[in-house]
Design a protein around this motif. Structure first.
Motif, short mmCIF file in Angstrom:
data_model
loop_
_atom_site.label_atom_id
_atom_site.label_comp_id
_atom_site.label_asym_id
_atom_site.label_seq_id
_atom_site.Cartn_x
_atom_site.Cartn_y
_atom_site.Cartn_z
N SER A 48 0.69 -1.28 -0.11
CA SER A 48 0.06 0.00 0.03
C SER A 48 0.91 1.43 -0.02
O SER A 48 0.59 2.40 0.29
N GLN A 49 2.21 1.19 -0.15
CA GLN A 49 2.96 2.24 -0.28
C GLN A 49 3.33 2.45 -1.88
O GLN A 49 3.57 1.39 -2.58
N TYR A 50 3.15 3.70 -2.28
CA TYR A 50 3.48 3.88 -3.70
C TYR A 50 4.31 5.11 -3.97
O TYR A 50 4.26 6.08 -3.12
N HIS A 51 5.18 4.87 -5.20
CA HIS A 51 6.03 6.17 -5.46
C HIS A 51 5.58 6.65 -6.76
O HIS A 51 5.45 5.81 -7.87
N TYR A 52 5.39 7.86 -6.83
CA TYR A 52 4.95 8.62 -8.15
C TYR A 52 5.84 9.48 -8.70
O TYR A 52 6.31 10.59 -7.75
N ILE A 53 6.38 9.70 -9.81
CA ILE A 53 7.22 10.56 -10.47
C ILE A 53 6.71 10.88 -11.72
O ILE A 53 6.32 9.95 -12.55
N GLY A 54 6.28 12.22 -11.97
CA GLY A 54 5.58 12.53 -13.08
C GLY A 54 5.32 14.14 -13.27
O GLY A 54 5.53 14.83 -12.35
N LEU A 55 4.29 14.50 -14.04
CA LEU A 55 3.97 15.83 -14.37
C LEU A 55 3.15 16.50 -13.12
O LEU A 55 2.98 17.65 -13.23
N ILE A 56 2.59 15.83 -12.58
CA ILE A 56 1.82 16.30 -11.33
C ILE A 56 2.88 16.99 -10.37
O ILE A 56 3.52 16.15 -9.87
N GLU A 57 2.67 18.07 -10.10
CA GLU A 57 3.79 18.76 -9.13
C GLU A 57 3.02 19.06 -7.86
O GLU A 57 3.89 19.87 -6.90
N ASN A 58 1.85 19.30 -7.81
CA ASN A 58 1.14 19.55 -6.37
C ASN A 58 0.59 18.54 -5.68
O ASN A 58 -0.07 17.60 -6.30
#
Length: 95
Positions: A48-58
């Motif tokens: 249930s832990q996730y890492h996001y790298i992407g265009l959303i900055e907020n």
């Protein structure tokens, strides 16, 4: 480019529901792995832990995206989103 750690808790959820959660999170490019920037190795995050790298900055925008995404999986959940300018960990398994 935004970088976030996302923790999701589903209440009274079966393994099947968590598997569906993983699938929908993958669809928004939030993954259950994290990469060591020095060695380039990938490590599995806890359930249930996730890492996001992407265009959303907020962080509020990523929180809204996650909320809208997982409501199709469960109506009873908690979400925590934290900004992430780098990570440190111990005890994670290599992919």
């Amino acid at each position: 480019m935004g970088r976030f750690m996302i923790h999701i808790e589903l209440h009274k959820a079966s393994s099947e529901v968590y598997n569906k959660l993983h699938e929908v999170m993958y669809n928004i490019e939030a993954f259950q792995v994290i990469q060591d920037i020095d060695t380039k190795e990938f490590f599995n995050l806890p359930r249930s832990q996730y890492h996001y790298i992407g265009l959303i900055e907020n962080k509020e925008d990523i929180l809204d995206l996650v909320r809208q995404t997982i409501k199709y999986v469960s109506q009873d959940f908690k979400i925590v989103v934290t900004g992430n300018d780098g990570s440190a960990w111990v005890g994670l398994d290599k992919v």
